[in-house]
Design an enzyme around this catalytic site. Sequence first.
Site, mmCIF file in Angstrom:
data_model
loop_
_atom_site.group_PDB
_atom_site.id
_atom_site.type_symbol
_atom_site.label_atom_id
_atom_site.label_comp_id
_atom_site.label_asym_id
_atom_site.label_seq_id
_atom_site.Cartn_x
_atom_site.Cartn_y
_atom_site.Cartn_z
ATOM 1 C CG ASP A 1 7.211 19.882 -3.553
ATOM 2 O OD1 ASP A 1 8.110 18.897 -3.934
ATOM 3 O OD2 ASP A 1 6.542 20.360 -4.343
ATOM 4 C CG HIS B 1 5.068 22.039 -7.843
ATOM 5 N ND1 HIS B 1 6.049 21.097 -7.532
ATOM 6 C CD2 HIS B 1 4.911 22.851 -8.819
ATOM 7 C CE1 HIS B 1 6.993 21.657 -8.667
ATOM 8 N NE2 HIS B 1 6.188 22.160 -9.515
ATOM 9 C CG HIS C 1 1.152 17.606 -6.964
ATOM 10 N ND1 HIS C 1 0.789 18.194 -6.130
ATOM 11 C CD2 HIS C 1 2.452 17.232 -7.175
ATOM 12 C CE1 HIS C 1 1.840 19.614 -6.337
ATOM 13 N NE2 HIS C 1 3.100 19.135 -7.056
ATOM 14 C CG ASP D 1 9.896 21.222 -5.538
ATOM 15 O OD1 ASP D 1 10.033 21.145 -4.457
ATOM 16 O OD2 ASP D 1 8.688 19.882 -6.472
#
Length: 312
Positions: free
Chosen positions: A164, A166, A127, A251
């Site tokens: 991931d 996200h 991120h 995740d």
Amino acid sequence: MDNLAIIYDEKFLLHAPQFYHPENPQRITSILNLLKEKSFLNDVQIMRPALAPDEYILSAHSGEHLSLVRDSIFEGKNFIDSGDTYVVNDSWIAALLSAGSGLTAVDLVADKKAKNVFCLIRPPGHHAGVSTPMGFCLFNNIAIAAQYALQKYKLNRIAIVDWDVHHGNGTQEIFYDTEKVYYISLHQYPFYPGTGSEEERGAGKGFGYTLNFPLPPRTDGKKYLQLFDQYILTELKNFKPQMILISAGFDAHAKDPLADMKLDENDFALMTIKLNEFADKNNIAIISFLEGGYDLNALAKSVFEHLKILKQ
Ligand SMILES: [Zn+2]
């Protein structure tokens, strides 16, 4: 040459919140405990990472970013952004080692000392954008590794596969306008951090070198594997990467408390098999970076399945 090396340093545990936070040192200790219990580490070399020099941090981030991270930590701030990315004094050394892990990993595969490398690291990275630490990420570890491989070893084509749950907004931003790094992401959407639509395809020379698979909540592993078969492997075949980097967050596991996908640990093994077969066929290395994954048990089991394949 070993099939798999793992990069790890116990200083990663020093980046520890002073309150409950899902991104905590137990994530790594739960993985290590399971690997030890399964005797997985008996014949895998564990290497310590280098500290990332400023020069390579600045190949992915602005000078303002580096100063913001450094100053926030040494001024004793608790958070570096508006509220989810905590820091403590020892976060500095952990962040430099986490960012340096990819450099050590790239050197290992370039020197033919390992075929594949797993960076068992935290804080995570995908991120963190050019000038924005966010989402538990201080420096973009995978982006710094890709820049290092491009610059030091003069590679021209690196693929980053980010599974991931996200979207890796930081990685996408850093490589948005280059044709040298093909960023491919599968992620829950709409969801944190908000980016990652199909329309985001890159810009300028980089147009066509960003590919997003925004997926609805409750997507299962079968769908992920279909996307590998129908699109991702073809894209990789056409791109002819000289190295594959994985933003390996776990995740998307059904048990993860921060997201709503339905994968299990076997699905992570099956995705790894697809990339590993591609890499073997093309005689290239895979370097995988731990990103998210917040159910300790699901995370440890998923990493174990991922590593068993990378070691083959
Ligand atoms: Zn994540």
